[in-house]
Motif scaffolding. Structure first.
Motif, short mmCIF file in Angstrom:
data_model
loop_
_atom_site.label_atom_id
_atom_site.label_comp_id
_atom_site.label_asym_id
_atom_site.label_seq_id
_atom_site.Cartn_x
_atom_site.Cartn_y
_atom_site.Cartn_z
N SER A 109 -5.81 0.46 15.01
CA SER A 109 -4.72 1.05 15.81
C SER A 109 -4.06 2.16 15.00
N GLY A 110 -3.23 2.95 15.66
CA GLY A 110 -2.51 4.02 14.97
C GLY A 110 -1.66 3.51 13.82
N GLY A 111 -0.96 2.42 14.06
CA GLY A 111 -0.10 1.85 13.01
C GLY A 111 -0.90 1.38 11.82
N GLN A 112 -2.08 0.79 12.09
CA GLN A 112 -2.95 0.34 11.00
C GLN A 112 -3.49 1.53 10.21
N LYS A 113 -3.89 2.58 10.93
CA LYS A 113 -4.37 3.78 10.24
C LYS A 113 -3.30 4.35 9.31
N GLN A 114 -2.06 4.37 9.80
CA GLN A 114 -1.00 4.95 8.98
C GLN A 114 -0.72 4.09 7.76
N ARG A 115 -0.83 2.78 7.90
CA ARG A 115 -0.64 1.91 6.73
C ARG A 115 -1.77 2.10 5.71
N VAL A 116 -2.98 2.33 6.20
CA VAL A 116 -4.09 2.65 5.29
C VAL A 116 -3.81 3.98 4.59
N ALA A 117 -3.32 4.97 5.35
CA ALA A 117 -3.01 6.28 4.76
C ALA A 117 -1.95 6.15 3.67
N ILE A 118 -0.96 5.28 3.88
CA ILE A 118 0.08 5.05 2.86
C ILE A 118 -0.55 4.39 1.63
N ALA A 119 -1.40 3.38 1.86
CA ALA A 119 -2.08 2.71 0.74
C ALA A 119 -2.91 3.71 -0.05
N ARG A 120 -3.61 4.59 0.68
CA ARG A 120 -4.43 5.60 0.01
C ARG A 120 -3.56 6.49 -0.88
N GLY A 121 -2.40 6.90 -0.36
CA GLY A 121 -1.48 7.70 -1.17
C GLY A 121 -1.00 6.96 -2.40
N LEU A 122 -0.71 5.67 -2.25
CA LEU A 122 -0.20 4.86 -3.36
C LEU A 122 -1.26 4.66 -4.44
N PRO A 174 5.31 3.12 20.34
CA PRO A 174 6.60 2.58 19.90
C PRO A 174 6.53 1.22 19.20
N GLU A 175 5.64 0.33 19.69
CA GLU A 175 5.60 -1.01 19.09
C GLU A 175 4.99 -1.01 17.69
N MET A 176 4.34 0.08 17.30
CA MET A 176 3.72 0.16 15.97
C MET A 176 4.63 0.83 14.94
N VAL A 177 5.66 1.49 15.41
CA VAL A 177 6.54 2.25 14.52
C VAL A 177 7.19 1.33 13.49
N GLY A 178 7.65 0.16 13.94
CA GLY A 178 8.37 -0.77 13.06
C GLY A 178 7.55 -1.20 11.86
N ASP A 179 6.25 -1.46 12.08
CA ASP A 179 5.39 -1.90 10.97
C ASP A 179 5.34 -0.85 9.86
N VAL A 180 5.19 0.41 10.26
CA VAL A 180 5.08 1.49 9.27
C VAL A 180 6.43 1.70 8.58
N LEU A 181 7.52 1.67 9.34
CA LEU A 181 8.84 1.85 8.73
C LEU A 181 9.16 0.72 7.75
N ASN A 182 8.71 -0.50 8.07
CA ASN A 182 8.95 -1.63 7.16
C ASN A 182 8.23 -1.43 5.83
N VAL A 183 7.00 -0.90 5.89
CA VAL A 183 6.26 -0.59 4.66
C VAL A 183 7.03 0.44 3.85
#
Length: 246
Positions: A142-155, A173-182
């Motif tokens: 999902s989009g939220g999962q991709k963005q969390r992978v992108a953050i991990a890649r940056g880290l 909208p329902e995926m925004v919270g997961d990324v903001l929490n990270v």
């Protein structure tokens, strides 16, 4: 006194006759979480792209640890290994697994051994809740999962500063919270971050500074408690009144 990592002086950027950034001056200190706010077209993303040298400024200077950025590709690559970027559109390699996406930069740029790169990737994927997906490809996420992978890649690059260009704007909208929490967790770990965002609650609760941009200028640079309760610039007041009304 806080350690200054990045300093921007008199930065300007034009595309042909169109001047997007005008006389930008500010610095980023170690541990800062700076949210850049402003209407669409105010220059926010262009500023971030200039800081990461994806765009070359038309005038002005950028310093990293008091040394002006060089212009050779080697110098820019070395700088980018320490100042990472998370994009609105994820920018993952579609032909690579999640794990390979996170190992690629550390292998090619930092020259880590395969084992070191693997261990670092697993650690950061765990930290963003994506360890179960190491063998998945971006198209399966999902989009939220991709963005969390992108953050991990940056880290994985162990950056001194991580730049975020509207990291939640392409998400449902329902995926925004997961990324903001990270991102909140990263702020709590004192990672230095510069974030272009439309997430006002996040900016108010997580940042230690807000830069408000208008027509290519930084119109206001203030702590969030001051910016959100008593902004000084008329455009900032107007911008916030729409947010509060919404």
């Amino acid at each position: 006194m806080s350690e200054e990592i990045i300093r921007v002086e008199e930065l300007g950027k034009s595309f042909g006759e169109h001047q997007v950034l005008r006389k930008i001056d500010f610095s980023v200190n170690k541990g800062d979480v700076i949210c850049i706010l402003g209407s669409s077209g105010s220059g926010k993303s262009t500023l971030l792209r200039c800081i990461n040298q994806l765009e070359t400024q038309s005038c002005g200077r950028i310093f990293f640890h008091n040394k002006e950025l060089g212009r050779t590709q080697k110098e820019i690559n070395e700088y980018r290994s320490k100042v990472g970027m998370v994009f609105q559109s994820f920018n993952l390699f579609n032909n690579m697994t999640v794990l390979k996406n996170c190992m690629e930069g550390t292998r090619r740029v930092l020259h880590l051994s395969k084992q070191e790169a693997h261990e670092r990737a697993i650690a950061h994927l765990k930290s963003v809740g994506m360890a179960p997906f190491i063998n998945a490809y971006p198209a399966q996420l999902s989009g939220g999962q991709k963005q969390r992978v992108a953050i991990a890649r940056g880290l994985c690059m162990n950056p001194e500063v991580l730049l975020f260009d509207e990291p939640t704007s392409a998400l449902d909208p329902e995926m925004v919270g997961d990324v903001l929490n990270v991102m909140k967790e990263l702020a709590q770990k004192s990672l230095t971050m510069l974030i272009v965002t439309h997430e006002m609650d996040f900016a108010r609760d997580v940042s230690n500074r807000v830069l408000f941009m208008d027509k290519g200028y930084i119109a206001e640079d203030a702590p969030p408690e001051k910016f959100f309760t008593a902004p000084e610039h008329p455009r900032a007041k107007e911008f916030l009144s729409r947010f509060i009304a919404g």
